[in-house]
Enzyme design. Structure first.
Site, PDB file in Angstrom:
ATOM      1  N   TYR A 161     -15.663  48.758  -6.212  1.00  0.00           N
ATOM      2  CA  TYR A 161     -15.036  49.849  -6.982  1.00  0.00           C
ATOM      3  C   TYR A 161     -13.538  49.684  -7.202  1.00  0.00           C
ATOM      4  CZ  TYR A 161     -19.452  52.023  -5.576  1.00  0.00           C
ATOM      5  OH  TYR A 161     -20.765  52.279  -5.332  1.00  0.00           O
ATOM      6  N   LYS A 176     -11.157  52.760  -0.897  1.00  0.00           N
ATOM      7  CA  LYS A 176     -11.539  51.345  -0.730  1.00  0.00           C
ATOM      8  C   LYS A 176     -10.475  50.427  -1.345  1.00  0.00           C
ATOM      9  CE  LYS A 176     -15.727  51.611   1.201  1.00  0.00           C
ATOM     10  NZ  LYS A 176     -16.043  51.065   2.520  1.00  0.00           N
TER      11      LYS A 176
HETATM   12  P1  NAP Z   1     -24.167  53.946   6.595  1.00  0.00           P
HETATM   13  O1  NAP Z   1     -25.387  53.484   7.299  1.00  0.00           O
HETATM   14  O2  NAP Z   1     -24.116  55.370   6.120  1.00  0.00           O
HETATM   15  O3  NAP Z   1     -22.918  53.626   7.519  1.00  0.00           O
HETATM   16  C1  NAP Z   1     -21.780  54.395   7.639  1.00  0.00           C
HETATM   17  C2  NAP Z   1     -21.368  54.374   9.103  1.00  0.00           C
HETATM   18  O4  NAP Z   1     -20.064  54.941   9.231  1.00  0.00           O
HETATM   19  C3  NAP Z   1     -22.296  55.190   9.998  1.00  0.00           C
HETATM   20  O5  NAP Z   1     -22.729  54.387  11.080  1.00  0.00           O
HETATM   21  C4  NAP Z   1     -21.443  56.348  10.501  1.00  0.00           C
HETATM   22  O6  NAP Z   1     -21.778  56.669  11.852  1.00  0.00           O
HETATM   23  C5  NAP Z   1     -20.037  55.763  10.381  1.00  0.00           C
HETATM   24  N1  NAP Z   1     -19.027  56.794  10.199  1.00  0.00           N
HETATM   25  C6  NAP Z   1     -18.957  57.722   9.200  1.00  0.00           C
HETATM   26  N2  NAP Z   1     -17.908  58.531   9.383  1.00  0.00           N
HETATM   27  C7  NAP Z   1     -17.292  58.110  10.523  1.00  0.00           C
HETATM   28  C8  NAP Z   1     -16.148  58.541  11.245  1.00  0.00           C
HETATM   29  N3  NAP Z   1     -15.417  59.595  10.828  1.00  0.00           N
HETATM   30  N4  NAP Z   1     -15.808  57.889  12.381  1.00  0.00           N
HETATM   31  C9  NAP Z   1     -16.540  56.822  12.808  1.00  0.00           C
HETATM   32  N5  NAP Z   1     -17.619  56.360  12.167  1.00  0.00           N
HETATM   33  C10 NAP Z   1     -17.994  57.005  11.027  1.00  0.00           C
HETATM   34  O7  NAP Z   1     -23.902  53.066   5.276  1.00  0.00           O
HETATM   35  P2  NAP Z   1     -23.942  51.488   5.022  1.00  0.00           P
HETATM   36  O8  NAP Z   1     -24.652  51.313   3.747  1.00  0.00           O
HETATM   37  O9  NAP Z   1     -24.365  50.737   6.205  1.00  0.00           O
HETATM   38  O10 NAP Z   1     -22.400  51.200   4.705  1.00  0.00           O
HETATM   39  C11 NAP Z   1     -21.599  50.393   5.530  1.00  0.00           C
HETATM   40  C12 NAP Z   1     -20.340  49.996   4.776  1.00  0.00           C
HETATM   41  O11 NAP Z   1     -20.684  49.275   3.591  1.00  0.00           O
HETATM   42  C13 NAP Z   1     -19.486  51.170   4.323  1.00  0.00           C
HETATM   43  O12 NAP Z   1     -18.124  50.829   4.441  1.00  0.00           O
HETATM   44  C14 NAP Z   1     -19.867  51.316   2.859  1.00  0.00           C
HETATM   45  O13 NAP Z   1     -18.862  51.941   2.086  1.00  0.00           O
HETATM   46  C15 NAP Z   1     -20.034  49.848   2.484  1.00  0.00           C
HETATM   47  N6  NAP Z   1     -20.856  49.657   1.275  1.00  0.00           N
HETATM   48  C16 NAP Z   1     -22.193  49.828   1.324  1.00  0.00           C
HETATM   49  C17 NAP Z   1     -22.949  49.614   0.164  1.00  0.00           C
HETATM   50  C18 NAP Z   1     -24.458  49.769   0.180  1.00  0.00           C
HETATM   51  O14 NAP Z   1     -25.076  49.592  -0.872  1.00  0.00           O
HETATM   52  N7  NAP Z   1     -25.093  50.077   1.294  1.00  0.00           N
HETATM   53  C19 NAP Z   1     -22.319  49.239  -1.025  1.00  0.00           C
HETATM   54  C20 NAP Z   1     -20.933  49.088  -1.052  1.00  0.00           C
HETATM   55  C21 NAP Z   1     -20.205  49.297   0.118  1.00  0.00           C
HETATM   56  P3  NAP Z   1     -21.596  58.164  12.484  1.00  0.00           P
HETATM   57  O15 NAP Z   1     -22.310  59.095  11.588  1.00  0.00           O
HETATM   58  O16 NAP Z   1     -22.185  58.037  13.851  1.00  0.00           O
HETATM   59  O17 NAP Z   1     -20.120  58.414  12.566  1.00  0.00           O
END
Ligand code: NAP
Length: 282
Positions: A161, A176
Protein backbone atom coordinates in the site's frame (compact mmCIF):
# COMPACT_ATOMS: atom_id res chain seq x y z
CA UNK A 1 -2.59 -25.21 -9.19
CA UNK A 2 -1.08 -21.92 -10.29
CA UNK A 3 0.37 -21.21 -13.78
CA UNK A 4 3.92 -22.03 -12.62
CA UNK A 5 2.82 -25.59 -11.85
CA UNK A 6 4.38 -25.54 -8.38
CA UNK A 7 2.58 -27.35 -5.58
CA UNK A 8 3.70 -25.08 -2.74
CA UNK A 9 1.98 -27.11 -0.03
CA UNK A 10 4.10 -30.12 -0.96
CA UNK A 11 7.40 -28.28 -0.56
CA UNK A 12 9.59 -28.37 2.53
CA UNK A 13 11.73 -25.32 3.40
CA UNK A 14 14.92 -24.96 1.33
CA UNK A 15 17.39 -24.25 4.14
CA UNK A 16 20.16 -26.26 5.76
CA UNK A 17 19.52 -27.54 9.26
CA UNK A 18 20.65 -25.13 11.99
CA UNK A 19 20.58 -22.07 9.70
CA UNK A 20 19.51 -19.90 12.66
CA UNK A 21 21.07 -21.97 15.45
CA UNK A 22 22.18 -19.88 18.42
CA UNK A 23 19.92 -16.97 17.47
CA UNK A 24 17.11 -15.53 19.56
CA UNK A 25 14.19 -14.02 17.65
CA UNK A 26 11.29 -11.89 18.86
CA UNK A 27 8.20 -12.03 16.63
CA UNK A 28 5.40 -9.58 17.42
CA UNK A 29 2.02 -11.01 16.52
CA UNK A 30 3.79 -14.39 16.54
CA UNK A 31 0.75 -16.35 17.72
CA UNK A 32 -1.28 -16.07 14.51
CA UNK A 33 -1.08 -16.02 10.72
CA UNK A 34 2.13 -14.86 9.09
CA UNK A 35 3.88 -14.16 12.42
CA UNK A 36 3.22 -17.71 13.57
CA UNK A 37 4.54 -19.11 10.28
CA UNK A 38 7.72 -17.03 10.63
CA UNK A 39 8.27 -17.97 14.30
CA UNK A 40 7.65 -21.66 13.60
CA UNK A 41 10.18 -21.75 10.75
CA UNK A 42 12.78 -19.79 12.74
CA UNK A 43 12.39 -22.34 15.56
CA UNK A 44 12.70 -25.22 13.10
CA UNK A 45 15.92 -23.65 11.86
CA UNK A 46 17.34 -23.59 15.39
CA UNK A 47 16.42 -20.14 16.73
CA UNK A 48 14.88 -19.73 20.15
CA UNK A 49 11.77 -17.62 19.68
CA UNK A 50 9.71 -15.18 21.73
CA UNK A 51 6.10 -14.78 20.63
CA UNK A 52 4.73 -11.40 21.65
CA UNK A 53 1.22 -9.94 21.38
CA UNK A 54 -1.76 -9.13 23.58
CA UNK A 55 -3.64 -12.40 23.81
CA UNK A 56 -2.37 -15.56 25.46
CA UNK A 57 -5.29 -17.38 23.80
CA UNK A 58 -3.21 -17.91 20.69
CA UNK A 59 0.30 -17.23 22.02
CA UNK A 60 0.22 -20.26 24.34
CA UNK A 61 -1.03 -22.82 21.78
CA UNK A 62 1.38 -21.46 19.15
CA UNK A 63 4.33 -21.84 21.55
CA UNK A 64 3.13 -25.33 22.45
CA UNK A 65 3.04 -26.28 18.76
CA UNK A 66 6.61 -25.05 18.33
CA UNK A 67 7.77 -27.02 21.39
CA UNK A 68 5.95 -30.13 20.20
CA UNK A 69 7.96 -29.89 16.97
CA UNK A 70 11.20 -29.77 18.99
CA UNK A 71 11.68 -26.00 19.08
CA UNK A 72 12.23 -23.57 21.95
CA UNK A 73 9.61 -20.86 22.48
CA UNK A 74 8.61 -18.37 25.13
CA UNK A 75 5.61 -16.04 25.21
CA UNK A 76 5.05 -12.56 26.54
CA UNK A 77 1.88 -10.52 26.62
CA UNK A 78 2.54 -7.15 25.01
CA UNK A 79 0.54 -4.30 23.58
CA UNK A 80 3.01 -2.73 21.16
CA UNK A 81 1.28 0.64 21.57
CA UNK A 82 2.67 0.86 25.10
CA UNK A 83 6.35 1.71 25.51
CA UNK A 84 6.46 0.03 28.94
CA UNK A 85 5.08 -3.21 27.45
CA UNK A 86 7.65 -3.16 24.68
CA UNK A 87 10.46 -2.56 27.17
CA UNK A 88 9.12 -5.51 29.18
CA UNK A 89 9.21 -7.67 26.02
CA UNK A 90 12.90 -6.86 25.57
CA UNK A 91 13.64 -7.47 29.28
CA UNK A 92 11.73 -10.78 29.15
CA UNK A 93 13.76 -11.92 26.14
CA UNK A 94 17.10 -11.03 27.73
CA UNK A 95 16.12 -12.66 31.04
CA UNK A 96 14.82 -15.81 29.36
CA UNK A 97 17.49 -16.36 26.71
CA UNK A 98 20.36 -14.05 27.76
CA UNK A 99 20.54 -12.36 24.35
CA UNK A 100 18.55 -11.42 21.27
CA UNK A 101 19.46 -11.25 17.59
CA UNK A 102 16.32 -10.81 15.51
CA UNK A 103 13.22 -8.62 15.83
CA UNK A 104 10.27 -9.15 13.50
CA UNK A 105 7.79 -6.27 13.64
CA UNK A 106 4.76 -8.14 12.36
CA UNK A 107 1.91 -7.04 14.68
CA UNK A 108 -0.75 -5.00 12.94
CA UNK A 109 -4.47 -4.36 12.68
CA UNK A 110 -6.80 -3.03 10.02
CA UNK A 111 -10.42 -2.06 9.44
CA UNK A 112 -12.16 -0.63 6.42
CA UNK A 113 -13.60 2.86 6.43
CA UNK A 114 -13.87 5.76 4.01
CA UNK A 115 -11.28 8.41 4.88
CA UNK A 116 -13.93 11.09 5.50
CA UNK A 117 -15.62 8.85 8.07
CA UNK A 118 -12.44 7.77 9.88
CA UNK A 119 -12.26 9.27 13.36
CA UNK A 120 -9.00 10.68 14.75
CA UNK A 121 -9.28 7.91 17.37
CA UNK A 122 -9.38 5.22 14.66
CA UNK A 123 -6.49 6.84 12.81
CA UNK A 124 -4.43 7.03 16.01
CA UNK A 125 -5.19 3.42 16.97
CA UNK A 126 -3.78 2.13 13.66
CA UNK A 127 -0.79 4.43 13.61
CA UNK A 128 -0.11 3.47 17.23
CA UNK A 129 -0.03 -0.26 16.53
CA UNK A 130 1.65 -0.32 13.14
CA UNK A 131 4.02 2.65 13.11
CA UNK A 132 4.58 3.60 16.75
CA UNK A 133 4.69 -0.05 17.82
CA UNK A 134 7.34 -0.86 15.20
CA UNK A 135 9.36 2.17 16.25
CA UNK A 136 9.12 1.46 20.00
CA UNK A 137 10.22 -2.15 19.48
CA UNK A 138 13.01 -1.23 17.04
CA UNK A 139 14.27 1.48 19.37
CA UNK A 140 14.38 -0.77 22.45
CA UNK A 141 15.91 -3.65 20.48
CA UNK A 142 18.47 -1.40 18.74
CA UNK A 143 19.53 0.38 21.92
CA UNK A 144 20.12 -2.91 23.74
CA UNK A 145 22.19 -4.29 20.85
CA UNK A 146 24.21 -1.12 20.43
CA UNK A 147 24.98 -1.09 24.16
CA UNK A 148 26.06 -4.73 24.01
CA UNK A 149 28.06 -4.16 20.83
CA UNK A 150 26.12 -6.99 19.23
CA UNK A 151 24.90 -7.20 15.62
CA UNK A 152 21.34 -8.12 14.75
CA UNK A 153 18.51 -7.96 12.23
CA UNK A 154 15.16 -6.21 12.17
CA UNK A 155 12.51 -7.38 9.74
CA UNK A 156 9.36 -5.31 9.28
CA UNK A 157 6.23 -6.77 7.73
CA UNK A 158 4.63 -3.99 5.71
CA UNK A 159 2.41 -4.14 2.59
CA UNK A 160 2.38 -2.83 -0.97
CA UNK A 161 0.00 0.00 0.00
CA UNK A 162 2.81 2.54 0.48
CA UNK A 163 3.20 2.40 -3.33
CA UNK A 164 -0.39 1.83 -4.40
CA UNK A 165 -2.38 3.51 -1.62
CA UNK A 166 -5.30 1.60 -0.20
CA UNK A 167 -8.73 3.16 -0.70
CA UNK A 168 -10.77 2.17 2.36
CA UNK A 169 -7.76 1.95 4.68
CA UNK A 170 -5.91 5.27 4.57
CA UNK A 171 -4.80 4.79 8.21
CA UNK A 172 -3.28 1.37 7.55
CA UNK A 173 -1.59 2.37 4.27
CA UNK A 174 -0.15 5.54 5.82
CA UNK A 175 1.17 3.69 8.86
CA UNK A 176 2.81 1.01 6.68
CA UNK A 177 4.41 3.75 4.56
CA UNK A 178 5.88 5.09 7.78
CA UNK A 179 7.29 1.67 8.63
CA UNK A 180 8.87 1.49 5.19
CA UNK A 181 10.58 4.86 5.82
CA UNK A 182 11.63 3.57 9.25
CA UNK A 183 13.17 0.53 7.54
CA UNK A 184 15.28 2.59 5.14
CA UNK A 185 16.34 5.12 7.75
CA UNK A 186 17.39 2.66 10.45
CA UNK A 187 19.16 0.52 7.84
CA UNK A 188 21.54 3.40 7.18
CA UNK A 189 21.82 4.73 10.73
CA UNK A 190 22.45 1.34 12.33
CA UNK A 191 24.56 -0.32 9.64
CA UNK A 192 27.67 0.83 11.54
CA UNK A 193 26.51 -1.31 14.49
CA UNK A 194 25.99 -4.37 12.31
CA UNK A 195 22.21 -4.12 12.56
CA UNK A 196 20.53 -4.80 9.23
CA UNK A 197 16.96 -3.61 8.73
CA UNK A 198 14.73 -4.94 5.95
CA UNK A 199 11.04 -5.35 5.21
CA UNK A 200 8.69 -7.71 3.43
CA UNK A 201 5.63 -6.38 1.60
CA UNK A 202 3.09 -9.22 1.25
CA UNK A 203 0.24 -9.24 -1.22
CA UNK A 204 -2.87 -11.33 -0.48
CA UNK A 205 -2.04 -14.22 1.84
CA UNK A 206 -4.45 -16.79 3.19
CA UNK A 207 -4.41 -16.09 6.92
CA UNK A 208 -7.43 -16.62 9.20
CA UNK A 209 -7.28 -13.18 10.92
CA UNK A 210 -7.90 -10.94 7.91
CA UNK A 211 -10.22 -13.50 6.26
CA UNK A 212 -12.42 -13.52 9.35
CA UNK A 213 -12.24 -9.78 9.79
CA UNK A 214 -13.11 -8.99 6.17
CA UNK A 215 -15.62 -11.80 6.07
CA UNK A 216 -14.50 -13.97 3.19
CA UNK A 217 -13.63 -17.62 2.90
CA UNK A 218 -11.74 -19.77 0.44
CA UNK A 219 -13.67 -19.99 -2.81
CA UNK A 220 -16.37 -17.39 -2.10
CA UNK A 221 -17.03 -14.37 -4.33
CA UNK A 222 -14.66 -11.94 -2.58
CA UNK A 223 -11.91 -14.55 -2.43
CA UNK A 224 -12.28 -15.24 -6.15
CA UNK A 225 -12.21 -11.53 -7.03
CA UNK A 226 -8.99 -11.05 -5.07
CA UNK A 227 -7.52 -14.22 -6.55
CA UNK A 228 -8.35 -13.15 -10.12
CA UNK A 229 -6.50 -9.89 -9.50
CA UNK A 230 -3.27 -11.74 -8.80
CA UNK A 231 -1.32 -12.38 -12.04
CA UNK A 232 -0.35 -15.82 -10.67
CA UNK A 233 -4.04 -16.46 -9.85
CA UNK A 234 -3.70 -17.54 -6.25
CA UNK A 235 -3.21 -16.32 -2.68
CA UNK A 236 0.19 -16.66 -1.05
CA UNK A 237 0.78 -19.41 1.48
CA UNK A 238 2.21 -18.26 4.86
CA UNK A 239 5.09 -20.74 4.48
CA UNK A 240 6.29 -18.90 1.36
CA UNK A 241 6.56 -15.65 3.29
CA UNK A 242 8.32 -17.48 6.15
CA UNK A 243 10.94 -18.81 3.69
CA UNK A 244 11.70 -15.24 2.61
CA UNK A 245 11.72 -14.06 6.25
CA UNK A 246 14.28 -16.74 7.15
CA UNK A 247 16.53 -15.85 4.23
CA UNK A 248 16.47 -12.11 4.99
CA UNK A 249 17.65 -12.52 8.60
CA UNK A 250 20.21 -15.20 7.72
CA UNK A 251 23.92 -14.67 7.05
CA UNK A 252 23.25 -15.34 3.36
CA UNK A 253 21.49 -11.95 3.17
CA UNK A 254 24.35 -10.11 4.91
CA UNK A 255 24.57 -7.48 2.13
CA UNK A 256 20.83 -6.81 1.92
CA UNK A 257 19.99 -3.74 3.97
CA UNK A 258 17.14 -1.22 3.83
CA UNK A 259 15.27 -3.27 1.22
CA UNK A 260 11.54 -3.96 1.05
CA UNK A 261 10.95 -7.24 -0.76
CA UNK A 262 7.54 -7.69 -2.36
CA UNK A 263 5.94 -11.14 -2.31
CA UNK A 264 2.59 -10.82 -4.05
CA UNK A 265 2.56 -12.84 -7.28
CA UNK A 266 2.96 -9.60 -9.26
CA UNK A 267 -0.27 -8.09 -7.94
CA UNK A 268 0.80 -4.50 -7.35
CA UNK A 269 2.40 -4.27 -10.79
CA UNK A 270 -0.72 -5.42 -12.59
CA UNK A 271 -2.65 -2.17 -12.66
CA UNK A 272 -1.51 -0.97 -16.10
CA UNK A 273 -4.00 0.71 -18.42
CA UNK A 274 -3.29 -0.87 -21.79
CA UNK A 275 -4.04 -4.52 -21.01
CA UNK A 276 -7.73 -3.54 -20.93
CA UNK A 277 -7.48 -2.77 -24.66
CA UNK A 278 -5.83 -6.07 -25.52
CA UNK A 279 -8.36 -8.93 -25.58
CA UNK A 280 -7.20 -12.01 -23.68
CA UNK A 281 -4.42 -10.29 -21.77
CA UNK A 282 -6.26 -10.11 -18.46
P1 NAP B 1 -3.19 -11.49 11.92
O1 NAP B 1 -3.22 -12.97 12.07
O2 NAP B 1 -4.45 -10.73 12.24
O3 NAP B 1 -1.98 -10.93 12.78
C1 NAP B 1 -1.95 -9.74 13.46
C2 NAP B 1 -1.21 -9.98 14.77
O4 NAP B 1 -0.94 -8.73 15.39
C3 NAP B 1 -2.02 -10.81 15.77
O5 NAP B 1 -1.24 -11.90 16.21
C4 NAP B 1 -2.31 -9.86 16.92
O6 NAP B 1 -2.27 -10.55 18.17
C5 NAP B 1 -1.17 -8.85 16.78
N1 NAP B 1 -1.52 -7.55 17.32
C6 NAP B 1 -2.56 -6.74 16.95
N2 NAP B 1 -2.59 -5.63 17.69
C7 NAP B 1 -1.54 -5.73 18.56
C8 NAP B 1 -1.04 -4.89 19.60
N3 NAP B 1 -1.63 -3.72 19.89
N4 NAP B 1 0.04 -5.30 20.30
C9 NAP B 1 0.65 -6.49 20.00
N5 NAP B 1 0.23 -7.31 19.03
C10 NAP B 1 -0.86 -6.93 18.32
O7 NAP B 1 -2.83 -11.08 10.41
P2 NAP B 1 -1.70 -11.60 9.41
O8 NAP B 1 -2.37 -11.76 8.11
O9 NAP B 1 -0.92 -12.71 9.97
O10 NAP B 1 -0.79 -10.29 9.27
C11 NAP B 1 0.54 -10.25 9.72
C12 NAP B 1 1.24 -9.05 9.11
O11 NAP B 1 1.22 -9.14 7.68
C13 NAP B 1 0.60 -7.71 9.46
O12 NAP B 1 1.61 -6.75 9.64
C14 NAP B 1 -0.22 -7.40 8.22
O13 NAP B 1 -0.46 -6.01 8.05
C15 NAP B 1 0.72 -7.94 7.14
N6 NAP B 1 0.02 -8.22 5.87
C16 NAP B 1 -0.78 -9.30 5.76
C17 NAP B 1 -1.41 -9.55 4.53
C18 NAP B 1 -2.30 -10.76 4.35
O14 NAP B 1 -2.85 -10.93 3.26
N7 NAP B 1 -2.48 -11.62 5.34
C19 NAP B 1 -1.20 -8.69 3.45
C20 NAP B 1 -0.38 -7.58 3.60
C21 NAP B 1 0.24 -7.35 4.83
P3 NAP B 1 -3.12 -10.09 19.48
O15 NAP B 1 -4.53 -9.98 19.05
O16 NAP B 1 -2.85 -11.17 20.47
O17 NAP B 1 -2.53 -8.79 19.94
Amino acid sequence: MEPTGVDVAALDHPFREGLLAGRVAIVTGGGTGLGKAIASLYARLGARVVLASRSMDHLLPAAEEIRAAGGVASVVSVDVRKVEDVDRMIAHTLETFGKMDILVNNAAANFLVQAENLSPRGWNALVDIVLNGSYYASRAFGRALIERKQPGQILNIVSTYPWTGCPGAVHHASAKAGVMALTMTLAVEWARYGIRVNAIAPGPFETPGPMEKFNFTVGDEVYERVRQDVPLKRFGQPRELAWLAAYLVSDYAAFINGETVVIDGGTWLSKGYFPYFTPGVL
